[in-house]
Design an enzyme around this catalytic site. Structure first.
Site, PDB file in Angstrom:
ATOM      1  CD  GLU A 116       2.468  62.279  28.374  1.00  0.00           C
ATOM      2  OE1 GLU A 116       2.851  61.493  28.900  1.00  0.00           O
ATOM      3  OE2 GLU A 116       1.395  61.795  27.127  1.00  0.00           O
ATOM      4  CG  HIS A 241       4.898  56.796  35.224  1.00  0.00           C
ATOM      5  ND1 HIS A 241       4.582  57.809  35.915  1.00  0.00           N
ATOM      6  CD2 HIS A 241       4.551  57.188  34.006  1.00  0.00           C
ATOM      7  CE1 HIS A 241       3.744  58.846  35.052  1.00  0.00           C
ATOM      8  NE2 HIS A 241       3.760  58.294  33.940  1.00  0.00           N
ATOM      9  NE  ARG A 288       7.283  59.031  31.953  1.00  0.00           N
ATOM     10  CZ  ARG A 288       6.253  58.385  30.852  1.00  0.00           C
ATOM     11  NH1 ARG A 288       6.891  57.128  30.689  1.00  0.00           N
ATOM     12  NH2 ARG A 288       5.306  58.962  30.577  1.00  0.00           N
ATOM     13  CG  HIS A 349       5.755  53.474  32.993  1.00  0.00           C
ATOM     14  ND1 HIS A 349       4.530  53.145  33.014  1.00  0.00           N
ATOM     15  CD2 HIS A 349       5.802  54.304  31.914  1.00  0.00           C
ATOM     16  CE1 HIS A 349       3.971  53.706  32.103  1.00  0.00           C
ATOM     17  NE2 HIS A 349       4.663  54.555  31.375  1.00  0.00           N
ATOM     18  NE  ARG A 384       8.524  55.022  26.893  1.00  0.00           N
ATOM     19  CZ  ARG A 384       7.209  55.290  27.171  1.00  0.00           C
ATOM     20  NH1 ARG A 384       6.462  55.931  26.520  1.00  0.00           N
ATOM     21  NH2 ARG A 384       6.669  55.025  28.278  1.00  0.00           N
TER      22      ARG A 384
HETATM   23  P1  FAD Z   1       1.900  45.164  24.768  1.00  0.00           P
HETATM   24  O1  FAD Z   1       0.804  46.077  24.495  1.00  0.00           O
HETATM   25  O2  FAD Z   1       2.247  44.823  26.184  1.00  0.00           O
HETATM   26  O3  FAD Z   1       1.502  43.832  24.290  1.00  0.00           O
HETATM   27  C1  FAD Z   1       2.091  42.554  24.430  1.00  0.00           C
HETATM   28  C2  FAD Z   1       1.360  41.315  23.938  1.00  0.00           C
HETATM   29  O4  FAD Z   1       2.116  40.229  24.194  1.00  0.00           O
HETATM   30  C3  FAD Z   1       0.309  41.071  25.092  1.00  0.00           C
HETATM   31  O5  FAD Z   1      -0.849  40.701  24.033  1.00  0.00           O
HETATM   32  C4  FAD Z   1       0.740  39.871  25.757  1.00  0.00           C
HETATM   33  O6  FAD Z   1      -0.321  39.014  26.328  1.00  0.00           O
HETATM   34  C5  FAD Z   1       1.270  39.240  24.751  1.00  0.00           C
HETATM   35  N1  FAD Z   1       2.436  38.059  25.215  1.00  0.00           N
HETATM   36  C6  FAD Z   1       3.446  38.339  26.148  1.00  0.00           C
HETATM   37  N2  FAD Z   1       4.148  37.507  26.274  1.00  0.00           N
HETATM   38  C7  FAD Z   1       3.585  36.562  25.796  1.00  0.00           C
HETATM   39  C8  FAD Z   1       3.873  35.019  25.424  1.00  0.00           C
HETATM   40  N3  FAD Z   1       4.822  34.381  26.003  1.00  0.00           N
HETATM   41  N4  FAD Z   1       3.022  34.179  24.417  1.00  0.00           N
HETATM   42  C9  FAD Z   1       2.185  34.878  23.916  1.00  0.00           C
HETATM   43  N5  FAD Z   1       1.671  36.004  24.010  1.00  0.00           N
HETATM   44  C10 FAD Z   1       2.570  37.006  24.858  1.00  0.00           C
HETATM   45  N6  FAD Z   1       3.239  54.738  26.013  1.00  0.00           N
HETATM   46  C11 FAD Z   1       2.812  55.848  25.134  1.00  0.00           C
HETATM   47  O7  FAD Z   1       3.413  56.026  24.208  1.00  0.00           O
HETATM   48  N7  FAD Z   1       1.664  56.602  25.497  1.00  0.00           N
HETATM   49  C12 FAD Z   1       1.357  56.620  26.677  1.00  0.00           C
HETATM   50  O8  FAD Z   1       0.323  57.388  27.142  1.00  0.00           O
HETATM   51  C13 FAD Z   1       1.579  55.239  27.487  1.00  0.00           C
HETATM   52  N8  FAD Z   1       0.858  54.998  28.893  1.00  0.00           N
HETATM   53  C14 FAD Z   1       1.180  53.904  29.453  1.00  0.00           C
HETATM   54  C15 FAD Z   1       0.479  53.773  30.685  1.00  0.00           C
HETATM   55  C16 FAD Z   1       0.711  52.559  31.237  1.00  0.00           C
HETATM   56  C17 FAD Z   1      -0.195  52.198  32.514  1.00  0.00           C
HETATM   57  C18 FAD Z   1       1.608  51.428  30.781  1.00  0.00           C
HETATM   58  C19 FAD Z   1       1.845  50.143  31.562  1.00  0.00           C
HETATM   59  C20 FAD Z   1       2.237  51.918  29.665  1.00  0.00           C
HETATM   60  C21 FAD Z   1       2.169  52.975  29.007  1.00  0.00           C
HETATM   61  N9  FAD Z   1       2.827  53.346  27.847  1.00  0.00           N
HETATM   62  C22 FAD Z   1       2.597  54.531  27.170  1.00  0.00           C
HETATM   63  C23 FAD Z   1       3.686  52.310  27.411  1.00  0.00           C
HETATM   64  C24 FAD Z   1       3.050  51.640  25.939  1.00  0.00           C
HETATM   65  O9  FAD Z   1       1.647  51.249  26.359  1.00  0.00           O
HETATM   66  C25 FAD Z   1       3.677  50.270  25.877  1.00  0.00           C
HETATM   67  O10 FAD Z   1       5.096  50.541  25.767  1.00  0.00           O
HETATM   68  C26 FAD Z   1       3.036  49.743  24.531  1.00  0.00           C
HETATM   69  O11 FAD Z   1       1.801  49.674  24.370  1.00  0.00           O
HETATM   70  C27 FAD Z   1       3.874  48.412  24.089  1.00  0.00           C
HETATM   71  O12 FAD Z   1       3.076  47.864  23.134  1.00  0.00           O
HETATM   72  P2  FAD Z   1       3.574  46.369  22.598  1.00  0.00           P
HETATM   73  O13 FAD Z   1       2.543  45.898  21.609  1.00  0.00           O
HETATM   74  O14 FAD Z   1       4.810  46.358  22.622  1.00  0.00           O
HETATM   75  O15 FAD Z   1       3.158  45.421  23.934  1.00  0.00           O
HETATM   76  C1  SIN Z   2       1.360  58.607  31.065  1.00  0.00           C
HETATM   77  O1  SIN Z   2       0.431  58.717  30.730  1.00  0.00           O
HETATM   78  O2  SIN Z   2       2.001  59.289  32.018  1.00  0.00           O
HETATM   79  C2  SIN Z   2       2.166  57.368  30.340  1.00  0.00           C
HETATM   80  C3  SIN Z   2       2.940  57.835  29.339  1.00  0.00           C
HETATM   81  C4  SIN Z   2       3.847  56.999  28.631  1.00  0.00           C
HETATM   82  O3  SIN Z   2       4.279  56.151  29.357  1.00  0.00           O
HETATM   83  O4  SIN Z   2       4.349  57.297  27.569  1.00  0.00           O
END
Ligand code: FAD
Ligand code: SIN
Length: 525
Positions: A116, A241, A288, A349, A384
């Site tokens: 990437e 993004h 990015r 993003h 990032r």
């Molecule tokens: P999340 O996975 O967002 O989980 C947050 C949780 O908190 C959810 O369950 C939500 O419901 C809960 N929550 C929030 N507020 C409250 C509240 N007030 N009360 C109760 N529950 C609550 N990163 C990579 O490293 N590689 C990738 O390929 C990649 N691709 C991506 C593609 C997309 C489309 C997106 C949107 C992001 C991508 N990212 C990627 C970024 C990565 O997915 C996220 O940064 C990461 O998954 C965040 O994980 P997390 O557990 O911190 O939060």
């Molecule tokens: C992507 O697949 O382009 C998202 C990857 C990331 O947010 O780290």
């Protein structure tokens, strides 16, 4: 009132990984996960590209991944944290595989590695183009096997409980005693007392409306921590993004993974020119921030609404096998990737900053930890590196777990009052919430986007104050509901982004203000 040893707010990769590890280690301790939607709804579920990990010792090395991360972060990463996270990657990935997560392998039976933007080597471990879905599935599966984990779905954490709620004024340090949580089905507000609380509540994308994130990404954890007076930093570094699918009617939300450019996709403007070559030697695989700013610059010059991602020169069978989800989604928009260019535009993003934590995931509030996208570890600096987010969450969940294995549970002897909603009534006009939400998203998109200026940021403050006053009045007089609390949180988050933007006096990574001194290499000169 409920009592638990560990209260985990959020069921994405960060919250689940910590919960699984701590529950496996201490069968006699209780772990309560509250999550505001279905248990799998999270940013994690939508991750596409994968997890960046150094596995191939011949071509790749930890040092190369460290250098790529530092370069992407534009001089603002914490080098110690970068080294720590990257070197732990292989162990944390192995653990995830042991819990049942499946990743694609190549013809030699080894894990297939994608590439990437900003990566100098192939090092992104993936499951097709739905890596996050698979990670979430495996973690939930493991969590369900552990009897000391309770998952409360459709439970919305409203506020962290601190001395403020116990009416203790001027404490020497602030302590977290748990959280007030709204059971969205019954409307009842539960008081959950916890020895330790972990914020794993994810990102803030929805503050912009125009985002790759699902609607749950409303920055609740950051806002709750801010109200509890925890330190928050680097909120100006919102990552856009470069390639969200352009949809004139619905806005842009579906992501076209950066791995598609790693696979050989070209960015073209309307005239068909590969414009990225004008901006960076790495072309489509520049980091990015650079690709998003370059697209923004092209759009400003041309007045067009979007650019294109061209994959027509690629092996379509291989494309379909690597990116089946993207291929299918495009077909639903009548875009046949074999023949058509994909219209794309940058969209909000990822939050690079957030709640400040040390290497044990400790915030500045006692007994309060933060992990994943809501936290600010120092790994990402000003921008990032792709696929470093899932990695960071895995490593920090482990670090927080390790900290708890080495430290006793704090003994908490306090009486916590129940949630007080005397004098409030059920809000009759939901339209006020919808209207203010749209106002907020429009002001963030128009005044606090990829390119900022002091005058636009100051205007944003004026507009935000109007929204704040109306919503605050509503909050003080209403029985709380999720939409209202989320809006209140998004206003807090917007306030932090705008004010921390104004405080940054130099342009770095994903932050660009035309009123700061612009160096001659800038994309916008
Ligand atoms: P999340 O996975 O967002 O989980 C947050 C949780 O908190 C959810 O369950 C939500 O419901 C809960 N929550 C929030 N507020 C409250 C509240 N007030 N009360 C109760 N529950 C609550 N990163 C990579 O490293 N590689 C990738 O390929 C990649 N691709 C991506 C593609 C997309 C489309 C997106 C949107 C992001 C991508 N990212 C990627 C970024 C990565 O997915 C996220 O940064 C990461 O998954 C965040 O994980 P997390 O557990 O911190 O939060
Ligand atoms: C992507 O697949 O382009 C998202 C990857 C990331 O947010 O780290």
């Amino acid at each position: 009132m409920m009592d638990t040893n560990y209260l985990v707010i959020g069921s994405g990769v960060a919250g689940l990984t910590f919960a699984v590890k701590i529950a496996e280690q201490f069968a006699d301790r209780t772990v309560t996960i509250v999550t505001k939607a279905n248990e799998d709804e999270s940013n994690t579920k939508y991750a596409q590209g994968g997890v960046a990990v150094v596995l191939d010792g011949k071509e790749d090395s930890f040092q190369k991944h460290i250098d790529d991360t530092l370069l992407a972060g534009d001089g603002l990463c914490d080098e110690e944290v970068v080294s720590l996270v990257i070197k732990e990657g292989p162990q944390r990935l192995k653990e995830l595989i042991d819990w049942g997560a499946n990743f694609d392998s190549n013809d030699q039976g080894k894990l297939d590695l994608g590439k990437e933007g900003g990566h100098s080597e192939y090092r992104v471990v993936h499951h097709k183009d739905i890596t996050g879905y698979e990670v979430e599935r495996a973690l939930l599966h493991r969590a369900h096997q552990l009897p000391n984990i309770t998952i409360l779905t459709h439970h919305f954490a409203i506020d962290l409980i601190t001395e403020h709620h116990l009416q203790l004024t001027n404490p020497d340090s602030i302590t977290c005693f748990g959280a007030y949580v709204l059971d969205q089905n019954s409307g009842h507000i539960k008081t959950i007392k916890a020895d330790n609380t972990l914020l794993a509540s994810g990102g803030i994308g929805y503050v912009y409306g125009h985002t790759t994130n699902p609607v749950i990404a409303t920055g609740d954890g950051v806002a709750m921590a801010y109200r509890a007076k925890a330190k928050i930093r680097d909120m100006e570094f919102i990552q856009f993004h470069p390639t969200a699918l352009y949809d004139a009617e619905e806005g842009s939300s579906f992501l076209i993974s950066e791995a598609v450019r790693g696979f050989g996709g070209y960015l073209r403007n309307k005239e068909g020119r590969r414009f990225m070559l004008d901006y960076d030697d790495r072309a489509e695989l520049a980091s990015r921030d650079i690709v998003s700013q370059s697209i923004d610059c092209e759009l400003k010059k041309s007045g067009n609404t979007h650019v294109f991602l061209d994959c027509t020169h690629l092996d379509i069978e291989k494309f379909k096998s690597h990116f089946p989800n993207i291929y299918q989604k495009c077909l639903t928009y009548h875009i046949d990737i074999e023949k058509d260019w994909i219209p794309v535009v940058p969209a909000s993003h990822y939050l690079c900053g957030g709640i400040v934590v040390d290497t044990h995931g400790r915030t500045s509030v006692k007994n309060l930890f933060a992990c994943g996208e809501c936290s600010r570890t120092g790994l990402h600096g000003a921008n990032r590196l792709a696929s470093n987010s899932l990695l960071e969450a895995l490593v920090y969940a482990h670090n927080i777990y390790t900290y708890h294995t080495e430290h006793q549970l704090p003994s908490i002897q306090v009486t916590i009052p129940e949630w007080n909603d005397k004098g409030t009534s059920i809000p009759k006009e939901h339209i006020l919430i919808q209207h203010n939400l749209k106002q907020l998203q429009a002001l963030m998109r128009d005044y606090v986007g990829i390119v900022r200026s002091n005058s636009r940021l100051n205007k944003a403050i004026e507009h935000l104050n109007l929204v704040y006053n109306e919503v605050d009045e509503l909050y003080r007089t209403s029985k709380v509901n999720t939409a209202l609390c989320e809006l209140r949180n998004m206003i807090n988050v917007a306030h932090l982004i705008i004010h921390q933007s104004l405080e940054r006096k130099e342009n770095r990574g994903g932050y660009y203000n035309i009123d700061n001194q612009v160096d001659t290499t800038s994309i916008y000169t």
